[in-house]
Design a protein around this motif. Structure first.
Motif, mmCIF file in Angstrom:
data_model
loop_
_atom_site.group_PDB
_atom_site.id
_atom_site.type_symbol
_atom_site.label_atom_id
_atom_site.label_comp_id
_atom_site.label_asym_id
_atom_site.label_seq_id
_atom_site.Cartn_x
_atom_site.Cartn_y
_atom_site.Cartn_z
ATOM 1 N N ARG A 114 0.835 -1.197 0.000
ATOM 2 C CA ARG A 114 0.000 0.000 0.000
ATOM 3 C C ARG A 114 0.872 1.251 0.000
ATOM 4 N N ASP A 115 1.960 1.216 0.789
ATOM 5 C CA ASP A 115 2.895 2.350 0.817
ATOM 6 C C ASP A 115 3.572 2.537 -0.542
ATOM 7 N N ILE A 116 3.877 1.433 -1.216
ATOM 8 C CA ILE A 116 4.478 1.522 -2.552
ATOM 9 C C ILE A 116 3.473 2.119 -3.529
ATOM 10 N N ILE A 117 2.256 1.626 -3.503
ATOM 11 C CA ILE A 117 1.205 2.125 -4.406
ATOM 12 C C ILE A 117 0.939 3.603 -4.171
ATOM 13 N N ASN A 118 0.954 4.007 -2.914
ATOM 14 C CA ASN A 118 0.711 5.418 -2.580
ATOM 15 C C ASN A 118 1.977 6.266 -2.711
ATOM 16 N N GLN A 119 3.026 5.683 -3.226
ATOM 17 C CA GLN A 119 4.303 6.339 -3.484
ATOM 18 C C GLN A 119 4.932 6.941 -2.229
ATOM 19 N N VAL A 120 4.689 6.280 -1.116
ATOM 20 C CA VAL A 120 5.327 6.683 0.138
ATOM 21 C C VAL A 120 6.762 6.165 0.160
ATOM 22 N N ILE A 121 6.957 4.982 -0.432
ATOM 23 C CA ILE A 121 8.282 4.360 -0.522
ATOM 24 C C ILE A 121 8.453 3.786 -1.929
ATOM 25 N N PRO A 122 9.707 3.579 -2.351
ATOM 26 C CA PRO A 122 9.917 2.964 -3.670
ATOM 27 C C PRO A 122 9.638 1.458 -3.617
ATOM 28 N N ASP A 123 9.450 0.864 -4.777
ATOM 29 C CA ASP A 123 9.211 -0.578 -4.860
ATOM 30 C C ASP A 123 10.513 -1.330 -4.589
ATOM 31 N N ASP A 124 10.585 -1.955 -3.444
ATOM 32 C CA ASP A 124 11.758 -2.774 -3.117
ATOM 33 C C ASP A 124 11.386 -4.254 -3.037
ATOM 34 N N THR A 125 10.236 -4.616 -3.597
ATOM 35 C CA THR A 125 9.764 -6.000 -3.509
ATOM 36 C C THR A 125 10.067 -6.821 -4.753
ATOM 37 N N ASN A 126 10.459 -6.148 -5.834
ATOM 38 C CA ASN A 126 10.679 -6.837 -7.097
ATOM 39 C C ASN A 126 12.177 -7.101 -7.278
ATOM 40 N N PRO A 127 12.600 -8.363 -7.265
ATOM 41 C CA PRO A 127 14.032 -8.667 -7.407
ATOM 42 C C PRO A 127 14.645 -8.102 -8.691
ATOM 43 N N ALA A 128 13.838 -7.850 -9.709
ATOM 44 C CA ALA A 128 14.366 -7.277 -10.952
ATOM 45 C C ALA A 128 14.921 -5.881 -10.724
ATOM 46 N N TYR A 129 14.466 -5.211 -9.674
ATOM 47 C CA TYR A 129 14.923 -3.861 -9.380
ATOM 48 C C TYR A 129 16.079 -3.831 -8.378
ATOM 49 N N TRP A 130 16.415 -4.983 -7.834
ATOM 50 C CA TRP A 130 17.478 -5.006 -6.838
ATOM 51 C C TRP A 130 18.819 -4.900 -7.534
ATOM 52 N N SER A 131 19.722 -4.302 -6.849
ATOM 53 C CA SER A 131 21.086 -4.202 -7.377
ATOM 54 C C SER A 131 22.040 -4.788 -6.353
ATOM 55 N N LYS A 132 23.274 -4.806 -6.725
ATOM 56 C CA LYS A 132 24.280 -5.301 -5.785
ATOM 57 C C LYS A 132 24.353 -4.415 -4.558
ATOM 58 N N GLU A 133 23.882 -3.194 -4.696
ATOM 59 C CA GLU A 133 23.915 -2.265 -3.566
ATOM 60 C C GLU A 133 22.734 -2.464 -2.601
ATOM 61 N N THR A 134 21.730 -3.236 -3.053
ATOM 62 C CA THR A 134 20.565 -3.452 -2.191
ATOM 63 C C THR A 134 20.991 -4.308 -1.001
ATOM 64 N N PRO A 135 20.803 -3.800 0.187
ATOM 65 C CA PRO A 135 21.230 -4.569 1.362
ATOM 66 C C PRO A 135 20.373 -5.821 1.549
ATOM 67 N N ILE A 136 20.994 -6.846 2.073
ATOM 68 C CA ILE A 136 20.298 -8.105 2.347
ATOM 69 C C ILE A 136 19.174 -7.877 3.353
ATOM 70 N N THR A 137 19.295 -6.865 4.146
ATOM 71 C CA THR A 137 18.276 -6.578 5.157
ATOM 72 C C THR A 137 17.083 -5.846 4.582
ATOM 73 N N SER A 138 17.010 -5.777 3.258
ATOM 74 C CA SER A 138 15.893 -5.104 2.586
ATOM 75 C C SER A 138 14.570 -5.628 3.104
ATOM 76 N N CYS A 139 13.592 -4.754 3.115
ATOM 77 C CA CYS A 139 12.265 -5.127 3.584
ATOM 78 C C CYS A 139 11.699 -6.309 2.798
ATOM 79 N N ALA A 140 12.065 -6.434 1.551
ATOM 80 C CA ALA A 140 11.551 -7.519 0.717
ATOM 81 C C ALA A 140 11.945 -8.881 1.253
ATOM 82 N N LEU A 141 13.034 -8.942 2.009
ATOM 83 C CA LEU A 141 13.520 -10.217 2.511
ATOM 84 C C LEU A 141 13.076 -10.478 3.952
#
Length: 144
Positions: A114-141
């Motif tokens: 809901r926060d992603i849809i309302n543009q409160v936060i960026p989409d961090d749930t799609n692995p296609a958008y993750w980079s090597k800089e994305t921390p393992i502690t990302s909310c998606a995990l």
């Protein structure tokens, strides 16, 4: 007296389930008519109701059969029956804790989306958008 079909409707079970339970010996003293069809009286309906409820609590057919056999032996088996019920209660409560975790996880995940849809936060749930800089502690995990 009731037929298999009538009992199925009465107890909200399938005919197959009733036949299975009777074949497994969960209905002591089951009677049959002249054509060898199962017929049920109030006592057999009570046994089926008990089996249905224990099964809904996750008890195996084998444990239900053991419970039925102990009931037929009488009061001397009360402690053994209690132990069967106590163990099943522990299993049910463990399942409840798992379901509570699942409910909390999915609720948090929904709020996160809901926060992603309302543009409160960026989409961090799609692995296609993750980079090597994305921390393992990302909310998606995690659980959020």
């Amino acid at each position: 007296m009731y037929t298999v079909k009538e009992v199925a409707e009465l107890l909200d079970l399938t005919v197959h389930t009733i036949r299975f339970y009777t074949d497994k010996g969960l209905v002591p003293g089951l009677q049959r008519d002249k054509n060898n069809n199962r017929i049920f009286n109030d006592d057999s309906i009570h046994w089926l109701t008990g089996a249905k409820n224990l099964k809904k609590c996750g008890m195996s057919v084998e444990d239900i059969k053991k419970y039925v056999d102990l009931c037929l032996e009488g009061d001397a088996t009360i402690e053994e029956r209690y132990e069967i019920i106590r163990k099943q209660k522990e299993a049910v409560l463990a399942q409840l804790e798992e379901v509570k975790f699942m409910a909390e996880f999915i609720t948090n995940k929904e709020e996160h989306y809901r926060d992603i849809i309302n543009q409160v936060i960026p989409d961090d749930t799609n692995p296609a958008y993750w980079s090597k800089e994305t921390p393992i502690t990302s909310c998606a995990l995690k659980t959020c």
